[in-house]
Structures are given as C-alpha cells and as structure tokens.
Design a protein around this motif. Structure first.
Motif, PDB file in Angstrom:
ATOM      1  N   VAL A 185       0.855  -1.183   0.000  1.00 24.25           N
ATOM      2  CA  VAL A 185       0.000   0.000   0.000  1.00 24.25           C
ATOM      3  C   VAL A 185       0.894   1.236   0.000  1.00 24.25           C
ATOM      4  N   VAL A 186       0.679   2.103  -0.963  1.00 27.04           N
ATOM      5  CA  VAL A 186       1.517   3.296  -1.094  1.00 27.04           C
ATOM      6  C   VAL A 186       0.847   4.439  -0.327  1.00 27.04           C
ATOM      7  N   ASP A 187       1.273   4.652   0.910  1.00 27.90           N
ATOM      8  CA  ASP A 187       0.798   5.779   1.706  1.00 27.90           C
ATOM      9  C   ASP A 187       1.831   6.047   2.800  1.00 27.90           C
ATOM     10  N   ALA A 188       1.551   7.022   3.644  1.00 26.20           N
ATOM     11  CA  ALA A 188       2.475   7.407   4.710  1.00 26.20           C
ATOM     12  C   ALA A 188       1.984   6.986   6.085  1.00 26.20           C
ATOM     13  N   PHE A 205       1.424   8.543  12.553  1.00 24.50           N
ATOM     14  CA  PHE A 205       0.165   8.012  13.050  1.00 24.50           C
ATOM     15  C   PHE A 205      -1.039   8.864  12.641  1.00 24.50           C
ATOM     16  N   ASP A 206      -0.816  10.092  12.241  1.00 24.39           N
ATOM     17  CA  ASP A 206      -1.953  10.928  11.868  1.00 24.39           C
ATOM     18  C   ASP A 206      -2.325  10.783  10.406  1.00 24.39           C
ATOM     19  N   HIS A 207      -1.652   9.911   9.673  1.00 24.46           N
ATOM     20  CA  HIS A 207      -1.985   9.660   8.277  1.00 24.46           C
ATOM     21  C   HIS A 207      -2.849   8.409   8.172  1.00 24.46           C
ATOM     22  N   ALA A 208      -3.898   8.503   7.390  1.00 25.94           N
ATOM     23  CA  ALA A 208      -4.827   7.381   7.236  1.00 25.94           C
ATOM     24  C   ALA A 208      -4.303   6.383   6.207  1.00 25.94           C
ATOM     25  N   VAL A 209      -4.771   5.135   6.324  1.00 25.57           N
ATOM     26  CA  VAL A 209      -4.451   4.110   5.341  1.00 25.57           C
ATOM     27  C   VAL A 209      -5.271   4.366   4.081  1.00 25.57           C
ATOM     28  N   ALA A 210      -4.625   4.283   2.931  1.00 20.04           N
ATOM     29  CA  ALA A 210      -5.292   4.588   1.660  1.00 20.04           C
ATOM     30  C   ALA A 210      -6.117   3.413   1.162  1.00 20.04           C
ATOM     31  N   SER A 259      -6.893  -1.901 -13.929  1.00 17.24           N
ATOM     32  CA  SER A 259      -7.878  -1.045 -13.265  1.00 17.24           C
ATOM     33  C   SER A 259      -7.257   0.317 -13.010  1.00 17.24           C
ATOM     34  N   VAL A 260      -8.113   1.299 -12.871  1.00 18.69           N
ATOM     35  CA  VAL A 260      -7.706   2.645 -12.510  1.00 18.69           C
ATOM     36  C   VAL A 260      -8.620   3.102 -11.380  1.00 18.69           C
ATOM     37  N   ASP A 261      -8.035   3.693 -10.351  1.00 21.52           N
ATOM     38  CA  ASP A 261      -8.844   4.143  -9.218  1.00 21.52           C
ATOM     39  C   ASP A 261      -8.313   5.471  -8.710  1.00 21.52           C
ATOM     40  N   THR A 262      -9.180   6.206  -8.054  1.00 21.42           N
ATOM     41  CA  THR A 262      -8.831   7.504  -7.480  1.00 21.42           C
ATOM     42  C   THR A 262      -9.407   7.587  -6.073  1.00 21.42           C
ATOM     43  N   LEU A 263      -8.696   8.261  -5.187  1.00 21.03           N
ATOM     44  CA  LEU A 263      -9.102   8.404  -3.788  1.00 21.03           C
ATOM     45  C   LEU A 263      -8.809   9.813  -3.327  1.00 21.03           C
TER      46      LEU A 263
END
Length: 334
Positions: free
Chosen positions: A101-104, A109-114, A251-255
């Motif tokens: 999963v590409v996120d921070a 800890f204040d960053h949400a899971v994508a 697939s292509v997705d946006t969040l």
C-alpha cells in the motif's frame, strides 16, 4: 505426542526339570502437553462475506479491531491502523491485493491508510513467523486487503451490492455501490468488468461534556471533539479477461480523503491518490499436457540419462542390447 515403550516382565515358576517364562507388554503413554490445554488460536484470520459486512467501519483499524491478537491505533476517528500483538507502524505490513500500500500511514500516526473498507471483499491477517516471508518489516504481521477491481472470476450478467450507513457519534453519512459484470456465456472464460464508487462524510465527533485544553489554556466546555470531521470520495473502474488458465486485467482508481487532526485543531490532511494497476495470473499446474512417444521407462546402460528408450528398433547400440519389458528380446530383435 505419544510413544510406546515395551516392557518385558519376566516371571519364573520352577518345577523339577522345567522352568516357564511368562512375558507380557505394558504400554506407557508419554504426552508433550501435560496440562491438556486446547490448541491456541491459528496464526491467520480472514474476513469476508457477512462477517466482513458486520464489521465494516470507516477505517481499516476499526474494522479489524477485536480479532485475535489485533487491536487498532487511535489517532482520532479518521486515522486508525491495525495493531498486531502490540506492534504498529512499519512493523505491520499493509498489502493491497498482495502489493504494498503506497501511503504514509506507517511513518506517521496521523496519516490514514489509503484503503476504503467499503469496497474490500476480503481481509486476511497473518501473524507469527510466517509473516516474515513478506519482508523484514513484517515482524508484527501482515494485513492484506483484496477487492475485485481487477476481475478474477468469470461471471455471466450483472451483479453488485450497495451499502448505506447513517448515524454514529460522528454523524456518519456514507454509501457505496459496487458492480461486477461479465460475458462468460455459461463458460469458465470471458470478459469481465468492475466499477465502484464510495462517498463518506462525518461531522465532529460527539462526546460527553469536557473542557478542551490547548497549550495549557482551558477553552469553553464542549460536547464535540474539535477538528474530527472528515470527507472522502473514491471510485474505480477495471476490466479484464478471465480464462481456464488464468486472468489478465487492469484497473484505474482515485481516492480523495480530507480530514482533521484532533491533536492539532488547525491542521487538515488532504490525502490524494490516483493509481493504475494491472495483474496477470497464468496457471500451468494441473493443465493437461499432450505427450506422444513410444518409450519404455527403465534405466539403460547410460544410467539415468538413458532412462527413456525407444520401444522399437533403434540404430543406437546401447539401446539395442537392452531387454524389452516382460521379454528376453531386445529392440534389435523386435
């Protein structure tokens, strides 16, 4: 674990010119579990179907909270990661359809899971030493979320589900629509496509009356947690070909996820992600193989390199001097 030890008991009874030996076997049971405890919980958990639908929450951490060995980090209602056996952050590896999963979220800890739990079809949690197969940073465990944005199963017609959620301490208003369709025509192969759209909005969380404190200064009493509101949207479209031997798709997705940080009332985080994914799975094990040849399967003069020899006449001397199976004749005499 049980071991059997034969013990020979020898008794003698004497008479004038004879003696009789009596022997018998006695069984001794040794067990490696003297307390007779039941086996512990398995090191893997999986959520899908109705079990997943009943546990779905706004974050992945809240969704998995309560599973064996799993809890959730609490950095406000909008940023929550799974905690496995007390380990969090970079020690718990997050996977999306088997990929990282590409996120921070593992760095702060204040960053949400994508990942939005509303579009997830199955969640797998792996604990214990087997998790190290996914990398050295998976000492706590692995969480793998699986969706159907790249179709893996051929279907005929249109299928889907809708999810609407209202209420809660944050006044959540959320909805999701997931559609799957295919043109398999009753066979196990064909074209398939997937589409989903999700929207979620929540207000500042309601709590019992308390007095906020900022930099040592008391504020007016309130029933709301400041800066805990959130709004998120996501959508995805995927298509692929599914066959007997595998599948190929993209697939292509946006969040878009915008939420406040409760520890800092003036800070808002805007999470944005656009992703193009593709996947290929080609299965060869178990597929029928057409093989043709007249051979006899025994080892010849050349060792295992000549184990497969012609059953009919050959021009090779090392083949012709070997007996055919079931006879005394050689290939030269056949």
């Amino acid at each position: 674990m049980t071991r059997l030890f034969p013990l020979q008991r020898i008794g003698a009874c004497t008479a004038l010119l004879c003696s009789t030996f009596v022997s018998a076997q006695q069984t001794v049971v040794i067990t490696g579990n003297p307390l007779r405890r039941e086996p512990g919980a398995e090191a893997a958990s999986s959520l899908s179907g109705d079990a997943l639908a009943a546990r779905r929450a706004s974050t992945l951490g809240e969704t998995l909270d309560g599973l064996p060995g799993v809890s959730a980090s609490g950095f406000g209602p909008n940023a929550s990661r799974p905690v496995i056996r007390g380990l969090d952050g970079d020690r718990v590896r997050m996977l999306d359809n088997g990929g990282a999963v590409v996120d921070a979220s593992n760095l702060s800890f204040d960053h949400a899971v994508a990942i939005d739990p509303l579009v997830v079809e199955r969640i797998e949690v792996l604990r214990g030493p087997a998790a190290l197969l996914y990398g050295g940073n998976a000492t706590g465990g692995v969480v793998n979320t699986i969706d159907n944005r790249i179709p893996r199963v051929a279907i005929t017609g249109l299928a889907g589900r809708a999810d609407v959620r209202l209420g809660g301490a944050s006044g959540e208003r959320s909805g999701a629509v997931v559609l799957d369709a295919g043109f398999a025509d009753g066979s196990a192969s064909g074209l398939a496509w997937h589409a989903d759209v999700v929207g979620r909005r929540s207000s500042d969380q309601r709590v019992p009356r308390y007095t906020p404190n900022v930099d040592g200064a008391a504020l007016d009493p309130s029933h709301r947690v400041r800066n805990s509101a959130a709004e998120s949207h996501s959508a995805a479209l995927g298509a692929g070909w599914v066959g007997d031997s595998g599948y190929l798709g993209a697939s292509v997705d946006t969040l878009r996820n915008q939420y406040g940080v409760t520890a800092e009332p003036d800070v808002h985080i805007k999470l944005q992600r656009d992703r193009l994914a593709h996947e290929l799975m080609y299965l060869t094990r178990g597929q029928p193989v057409v093989y043709y040849g007249d051979e006899q399967g025994f080892v010849g003069d050349g060792g295992d390199q000549d184990a497969r020899e012609d059953m009919f006449a050959s021009q090779v001397a090392t083949y012709n001097d070997n007996d055919l199976i079931g006879t005394d004749a050689t290939t030269a005499q056949a």
